[in-house]
Design a protein around this motif. Structure first.
Motif, PDB file in Angstrom:
ATOM      1  N   SER A   1      52.460   3.972  68.585  1.00 40.24           N
ATOM      2  CA  SER A   1      53.779   3.664  69.147  1.00 40.24           C
ATOM      3  C   SER A   1      54.902   3.927  68.151  1.00 40.24           C
ATOM      4  CB  SER A   1      53.828   2.200  69.587  1.00 40.24           C
ATOM      5  OG  SER A   1      53.703   1.344  68.452  1.00 40.24           O
ATOM      6  N   LYS A   2      54.526   4.159  66.880  1.00 36.55           N
ATOM      7  CA  LYS A   2      55.541   4.321  65.846  1.00 36.55           C
ATOM      8  C   LYS A   2      55.526   5.696  65.179  1.00 36.55           C
ATOM      9  CE  LYS A   2      55.444  -0.610  64.723  1.00 36.55           C
ATOM     10  NZ  LYS A   2      55.203  -1.624  63.673  1.00 36.55           N
ATOM     11  N   GLY A   3      54.616   6.549  65.579  1.00 30.48           N
ATOM     12  CA  GLY A   3      54.575   7.835  64.902  1.00 30.48           C
ATOM     13  C   GLY A   3      53.536   8.766  65.476  1.00 30.48           C
ATOM     14  N   PRO A   4      52.984   9.633  64.642  1.00 31.95           N
ATOM     15  CA  PRO A   4      52.023  10.643  65.097  1.00 31.95           C
ATOM     16  C   PRO A   4      50.795   9.993  65.716  1.00 31.95           C
ATOM     17  CG  PRO A   4      52.789  11.090  62.861  1.00 31.95           C
ATOM     18  CD  PRO A   4      53.277   9.723  63.214  1.00 31.95           C
ATOM     19  N   PRO A   5      49.938  10.796  66.387  1.00 28.14           N
ATOM     20  CA  PRO A   5      48.738  10.236  67.026  1.00 28.14           C
ATOM     21  C   PRO A   5      47.884   9.468  66.035  1.00 28.14           C
ATOM     22  CG  PRO A   5      49.089  12.496  67.724  1.00 28.14           C
ATOM     23  CD  PRO A   5      50.084  12.219  66.637  1.00 28.14           C
ATOM     24  N   SER A   6      47.358   8.341  66.492  1.00 27.82           N
ATOM     25  CA  SER A   6      46.552   7.478  65.636  1.00 27.82           C
ATOM     26  C   SER A   6      45.145   8.041  65.484  1.00 27.82           C
ATOM     27  CB  SER A   6      46.482   6.079  66.232  1.00 27.82           C
ATOM     28  OG  SER A   6      45.664   5.248  65.456  1.00 27.82           O
ATOM     29  N   ASP A   7      44.538   7.777  64.337  1.00 29.75           N
ATOM     30  CA  ASP A   7      43.182   8.231  64.066  1.00 29.75           C
ATOM     31  C   ASP A   7      42.238   7.035  64.145  1.00 29.75           C
ATOM     32  OD1 ASP A   7      44.775  10.330  63.392  1.00 29.75           O
ATOM     33  OD2 ASP A   7      44.033  10.547  61.348  1.00 29.75           O
ATOM     34  N   THR A   8      41.525   6.915  65.236  1.00 25.61           N
ATOM     35  CA  THR A   8      40.494   5.894  65.340  1.00 25.61           C
ATOM     36  C   THR A   8      39.206   6.465  64.783  1.00 25.61           C
ATOM     37  OG1 THR A   8      41.466   4.784  67.250  1.00 25.61           O
ATOM     38  CG2 THR A   8      39.102   4.492  66.900  1.00 25.61           C
ATOM     39  N   LEU A   9      38.664   5.837  63.752  1.00 25.99           N
ATOM     40  CA  LEU A   9      37.428   6.290  63.129  1.00 25.99           C
ATOM     41  C   LEU A   9      36.251   5.659  63.868  1.00 25.99           C
ATOM     42  CD1 LEU A   9      38.552   5.769  59.408  1.00 25.99           C
ATOM     43  CD2 LEU A   9      38.707   7.854  60.795  1.00 25.99           C
ATOM     44  N   ASP A  10      35.243   6.471  64.197  1.00 25.63           N
ATOM     45  CA  ASP A  10      34.158   5.920  65.017  1.00 25.63           C
ATOM     46  C   ASP A  10      32.770   6.442  64.655  1.00 25.63           C
ATOM     47  OD1 ASP A  10      34.567   8.478  65.942  1.00 25.63           O
ATOM     48  OD2 ASP A  10      35.038   7.901  67.998  1.00 25.63           O
ATOM     49  N   TYR A  11      32.671   7.216  63.583  1.00 26.74           N
ATOM     50  CA  TYR A  11      31.347   7.646  63.098  1.00 26.74           C
ATOM     51  C   TYR A  11      31.384   7.574  61.580  1.00 26.74           C
ATOM     52  CZ  TYR A  11      27.538  10.708  61.633  1.00 26.74           C
ATOM     53  OH  TYR A  11      26.422  11.215  61.025  1.00 26.74           O
ATOM     54  N   PHE A  12      30.339   6.954  60.986  1.00 28.75           N
ATOM     55  CA  PHE A  12      30.336   6.724  59.541  1.00 28.75           C
ATOM     56  C   PHE A  12      28.968   7.052  58.947  1.00 28.75           C
ATOM     57  CE2 PHE A  12      33.247   3.819  61.578  1.00 28.75           C
ATOM     58  CZ  PHE A  12      34.406   3.928  60.823  1.00 28.75           C
ATOM     59  N   ASN A  13      28.982   7.625  57.766  1.00 32.09           N
ATOM     60  CA  ASN A  13      27.783   7.687  56.928  1.00 32.09           C
ATOM     61  C   ASN A  13      27.909   6.566  55.900  1.00 32.09           C
ATOM     62  OD1 ASN A  13      28.329  11.066  57.218  1.00 32.09           O
ATOM     63  ND2 ASN A  13      26.369  10.225  57.847  1.00 32.09           N
ATOM     64  N   THR A  14      27.016   5.584  56.019  1.00 31.59           N
ATOM     65  CA  THR A  14      27.166   4.366  55.202  1.00 31.59           C
ATOM     66  C   THR A  14      25.867   4.031  54.443  1.00 31.59           C
ATOM     67  OG1 THR A  14      26.468   3.029  57.084  1.00 31.59           O
ATOM     68  CG2 THR A  14      28.846   3.409  56.844  1.00 31.59           C
ATOM     69  N   LEU A  15      25.411   4.783  53.561  1.00 33.67           N
ATOM     70  CA  LEU A  15      26.056   5.859  52.827  1.00 33.67           C
ATOM     71  C   LEU A  15      25.500   7.221  53.238  1.00 33.67           C
ATOM     72  CD1 LEU A  15      26.020   4.484  49.158  1.00 33.67           C
ATOM     73  CD2 LEU A  15      27.989   4.633  50.645  1.00 33.67           C
ATOM     74  N   TRP A  16      26.166   8.240  52.711  1.00 32.03           N
ATOM     75  CA  TRP A  16      25.580   9.563  52.592  1.00 32.03           C
ATOM     76  C   TRP A  16      25.150   9.675  51.129  1.00 32.03           C
ATOM     77  CZ3 TRP A  16      24.103  13.941  55.113  1.00 32.03           C
ATOM     78  CH2 TRP A  16      23.932  15.090  54.358  1.00 32.03           C
ATOM     79  N   TRP A  17      23.851   9.679  50.916  1.00 29.15           N
ATOM     80  CA  TRP A  17      23.367   9.792  49.553  1.00 29.15           C
ATOM     81  C   TRP A  17      22.093  10.628  49.564  1.00 29.15           C
ATOM     82  CZ3 TRP A  17      19.049   7.257  47.083  1.00 29.15           C
ATOM     83  CH2 TRP A  17      18.280   6.478  47.952  1.00 29.15           C
ATOM     84  N   GLY A  18      21.171  10.382  48.699  1.00 34.92           N
ATOM     85  CA  GLY A  18      19.926  11.127  48.638  1.00 34.92           C
ATOM     86  C   GLY A  18      19.476  11.236  47.198  1.00 34.92           C
ATOM     87  N   ALA A  19      18.333  11.873  46.995  1.00 35.39           N
ATOM     88  CA  ALA A  19      17.738  11.944  45.665  1.00 35.39           C
ATOM     89  C   ALA A  19      17.446  13.381  45.278  1.00 35.39           C
ATOM     90  CB  ALA A  19      16.457  11.121  45.612  1.00 35.39           C
ATOM     91  N   ARG A  20      17.368  13.598  43.980  1.00 37.05           N
ATOM     92  CA  ARG A  20      16.934  14.894  43.460  1.00 37.05           C
ATOM     93  C   ARG A  20      15.458  15.055  43.812  1.00 37.05           C
ATOM     94  NH1 ARG A  20      18.726  17.559  37.802  1.00 37.05           N
ATOM     95  NH2 ARG A  20      20.665  16.596  38.543  1.00 37.05           N
ATOM     96  N   THR A  21      15.133  16.083  44.567  1.00 37.99           N
ATOM     97  CA  THR A  21      13.778  16.233  45.099  1.00 37.99           C
ATOM     98  C   THR A  21      12.747  16.399  44.002  1.00 37.99           C
ATOM     99  OG1 THR A  21      14.839  17.390  46.943  1.00 37.99           O
ATOM    100  CG2 THR A  21      12.448  17.410  46.882  1.00 37.99           C
ATOM    101  N   SER A  22      13.100  17.092  42.929  1.00 34.47           N
ATOM    102  CA  SER A  22      12.137  17.290  41.853  1.00 34.47           C
ATOM    103  C   SER A  22      11.825  15.987  41.121  1.00 34.47           C
ATOM    104  CB  SER A  22      12.665  18.326  40.858  1.00 34.47           C
ATOM    105  OG  SER A  22      13.922  17.931  40.322  1.00 34.47           O
ATOM    106  N   ALA A  23      12.711  15.003  41.191  1.00 33.91           N
ATOM    107  CA  ALA A  23      12.472  13.705  40.554  1.00 33.91           C
ATOM    108  C   ALA A  23      11.736  12.753  41.491  1.00 33.91           C
ATOM    109  CB  ALA A  23      13.788  13.077  40.105  1.00 33.91           C
ATOM    110  N   PHE A  24      12.087  12.791  42.764  1.00 31.41           N
ATOM    111  CA  PHE A  24      11.481  11.904  43.765  1.00 31.41           C
ATOM    112  C   PHE A  24      11.031  12.766  44.946  1.00 31.41           C
ATOM    113  CE2 PHE A  24      14.503   9.192  41.460  1.00 31.41           C
ATOM    114  CZ  PHE A  24      13.636   8.196  41.028  1.00 31.41           C
ATOM    115  N   GLN A  25       9.746  13.091  44.959  1.00 31.96           N
ATOM    116  CA  GLN A  25       9.231  14.051  45.932  1.00 31.96           C
ATOM    117  C   GLN A  25       8.847  13.425  47.260  1.00 31.96           C
ATOM    118  OE1 GLN A  25       6.276  16.835  44.403  1.00 31.96           O
ATOM    119  NE2 GLN A  25       6.957  16.464  42.319  1.00 31.96           N
TER     120      GLN A  25
END
Length: 692
Positions: free
Chosen positions: A225-249
């Motif tokens: 109502s006060k400016g540009p279109p609002s951004d509703t966030l609705d998909y999250f990676n909580t977390l996006w992480w991972g491991a080095r495959t050669s260390a943890f196979q």
């Protein structure tokens, strides 16, 4: 406890704001830490804001950028070279508040950052937020907000001269915690979108190899109502992480119906892995070095009471059971096992014979199976193992010669020494024999994608049958070196043409696999260092190829032995470490109960996150990336003014302890939405004489 709400963020000069005030401004925007974590005893933590050129084992491509993103180094003070008690760690946190280095006795756990376009902004430990309503990658309007920062793609953005990391707005490290606030950035540049994601993070050393990560994603988008279109966030990676495959196979996954862990071996690739609901887990997932899991036991044969060397049914009342108990030799040769030069020369394969205490006399062994497999000798006391050659494993189970029963075997590893064998299996050892099932090739749906073999979309597994490289014209070889992939991976890659089959455009690049011919006129066994594609269909020719990392003997062996007309069975060695020798890290992400049902009311003013939370993991496409992504996918609506919060944990320890230790932290996790506050909180700043 007073109601917990999101306060307005005041951007203050670090030079004028006191340490306690900076800490209060950040931590008042975060939910509380776990009382279990805060109550831990004998916890020591060190911090350093000074960058040092430490050996972090990152790719030369992106190492020069590391100094620009560094904010602080945090260590838990435990030994970091003790592989038997692998609880010590040092992590580096970026200005954006995400972890980009996690070192311990295992080495570096974070991916090596080999892609020039994503220097520490993708393959790191961060959260990601998306507005699915606004996200339109095919239309050139991608909407992914990375905590770490934006991609550094100079092909698309030739004017970019350095990576754009998410700006830091403040931090404080004291006691056992580090708190950071930052402004997360749109990942894809150029972009028409602003970023509405304000990020608060806190890392706390809970002692004994555990750290707590609490974070908050505040949506500061403009009111429509006060400016540009609002951004509703609705998909999250909580977390996006991972491991080095050669260390943890291996990923070792928990099960909601059991306290035990189920090993996933080999790791699937990212493109083929399905989605797993967090409700199917017990609330945690473990990355381990390389796990040896139980193989089926091979039923030893029985001998005849007459001692004539024949095999009889063990149900026969006249049968004598075979017991493989090793016996010491004379003083001049005290070890149970000795080198057999005549048989080694005859077979062309290392062969040894081992003294047995008196037992059934059985002249024959297991040399050729209709379905090739590995037999494995196991010392159940020490968990030591030795694989036997797939074509000539056991020449004789218990051949009686000169008053002694001899076990005659051929190790799979031709470089094995007799001293190695006697060390693994000393006198008195009672050998158990196991066998490995053949490697389960993936199933496809005809498009090159992998599907579950029980799926109605599956059209079966590929077959590996060599044909001439020049077919339909004749040729004596089926294999050639792939210069393209050799250059890409920096090691020899061969491609062998195979008969048309089910296309599979993925492989198992981190597992050493053995190809054994099924042809009676050509007994061939060859170990490769991994498979890139099981059955790639070249779109320009419609020819099918299998791509492998060449093993010992390289291209010469493949050209001379993998010739047209041969077909192969694939075997693999389940030769990982015992659980008590496996270093591991456990992500305590929470179960459905801790992440949903139990959240409401746990913190004043919060609402449950009712959306489904899922897990996805698998090896990233190019093996050179050395990365196995792991992500929690959370679906919930986060409109402007609201805040998503989560508390989870990481444990570093041995694999055999992970199930019990992880379960004690699962109920400390949560995720929730904090609605916009109308508390009209006022903050009064008071200037003192020393400007603090």
């Amino acid at each position: 406890m007073r109601p917990w709400v999101i306060y307005p963020l005041l951007c203050l000069s670090l030079a004028t704001a006191t340490t306690n005030f900076r800490k209060a401004l950040i931590d008042d925007n975060l939910p509380p830490s776990s009382s279990k974590c805060l109550g831990a005893q004998n916890v020591k933590t060190s911090f350093s804001y000074s960058w040092t050129n430490a050996s972090l084992n990152f790719s030369d491509v992106n190492t020069p950028h590391e100094r620009n993103l560094f904010l602080v180094e945090m260590s838990n003070g435990l030994p970091q070279n003790n592989t038997l008690e692998p609880k010590g760690w040092t992590l580096r946190i970026s200005k954006a508040g995400n972890i980009y280095s996690f070192k311990g006795p295992w080495g570096q756990a974070v991916a090596p950052q080999t892609l020039a376009k994503s220097p520490f902004v993708d393959e790191v430990w961060q959260d990601v937020a998306v507005s699915t309503n606004l996200n339109n990658p095919s239309g050139g309007r991608a909407y992914f907000i990375h905590q770490a920062g934006a991609y550094f793609d100079q092909v698309i953005n030739p004017n970019l001269t350095s990576p754009w990391y998410s700006p830091n707005l403040g931090s404080n490290c004291s006691g056992n915690s580090c708190s950071i606030v930052s402004w997360s950035q749109q990942a894809h540049l150029p972009t028409v979108f602003n970023s509405s994601k304000l990020e608060f993070s806190r890392y706390t050393n809970c002692g004994d190899g555990v750290y707590e990560h609490v974070f908050a994603i505040h949506n500061m988008a403009t009111d429509p109502s006060k400016g540009p279109p609002s951004d509703t966030l609705d998909y999250f990676n909580t977390l996006w992480w991972g491991a080095r495959t050669s260390a943890f196979q291996d990923v070792v996954r928990s099960n909601n119906n059991s306290k035990s862990l189920a090993t996933i071996d080999p790791l699937p690739d990212w493109a083929s892995v399905g989605i797993l609901s967090v409700a199917d887990t017990a609330g945690y997932t473990v990355f381990a070095e390389h796990v040896r899991f139980g193989s089926p036991r091979y039923a030893l044969p029985c001998g005849n009471r007459s001692g004539d060397g024949t095999i009889v049914s063990c149900s026969d009342p006249t049968s004598v059971p075979l017991v493989l108990q090793l016996m010491a030799g004379p003083k001049s040769d005290p070890g149970p096992c000795t080198f057999q030069q005549p048989l080694t020369q005859q077979f062309g394969i290392l062969t040894v014979r081992c003294r047995l205490k008196p037992t059934a006399n059985i002249t024959d062994g297991v040399v050729h199976w209709k379905i090739p497999t590995y037999l494995v000798l196991v010392n159940n006391v020490t968990n030591a193992i030795m694989y036997l050659h797939p074509l000539r494993g056991v020449t004789a189970w218990s051949r009686f010669v000169s008053g002694i029963n001899w076990l005659i075997v051929s190790p799979a590893d031709n470089s094995t020494t007799v001293a190695d064998i006697n060390k693994k299996f000393p006198a008195g050892t009672i050998l158990q024999v196991q066998y490995e099932r053949t490697y389960a090739l993936p199933c496809g749906n005809g498009t090159g994608a992998v599907v579950n073999c029980s799926s109605p979309l599956s059209i079966g597994q590929p077959s590996i049958s060599m044909i001439s490289l020049t077919y339909p014209n004749s040729s004596s070889t089926a294999c050639e070196q792939s210069i393209e992939y050799t250059n890409l991976y920096g090691k020899i890659v061969a491609r062998c043409r195979i008969l048309p089959t089910v296309p599979i455009n993925s492989g198992d690049p981190y597992t050493q696999l053995t190809f054994v011919s099924n042809n009676t006129n050509a007994q061939i066994s060859y170990q490769v260092y991994g498979v890139i594609f099981w059955s790639y269909k070249d779109p320009s020719t419609n020819y099918f190829y299998i791509y492998v990392f060449a093993g010992d003997g390289g291209m010469l062996f493949l050209r001379n032995n993998f010739y047209p007309g041969l077909n192969f069975t694939v075997l693999f060695k389940n030769d990982g470490k015992p659980w008590d020798r496996n270093m591991a890290i456990s992500s305590i992400h929470g179960s459905s109960s801790s992440l949903k049902e139990s959240v409401g009311g746990a913190i004043n003013g919060t609402m449950n996150v009712y959306g489904e939370t899922q897990i996805r993991y698998g090896i990233a496409g190019n093996p050179a990336r050395d990365f196995t992504p792991f992500t929690m996918r959370t679906f919930t609506s986060l409109p402007e003014g609201n805040t998503y919060v989560k508390r989870h944990f990481m444990i570093a320890d041995r694999l055999d302890r992970m199930a019990n230790r992880s379960m004690t932290w699962v109920n400390e996790t949560y995720q929730a939405i904090v609605p916009q506050s109308n508390a009209n909180i006022s903050i009064q700043l008071i200037r003192t004489s020393n400007s603090t």
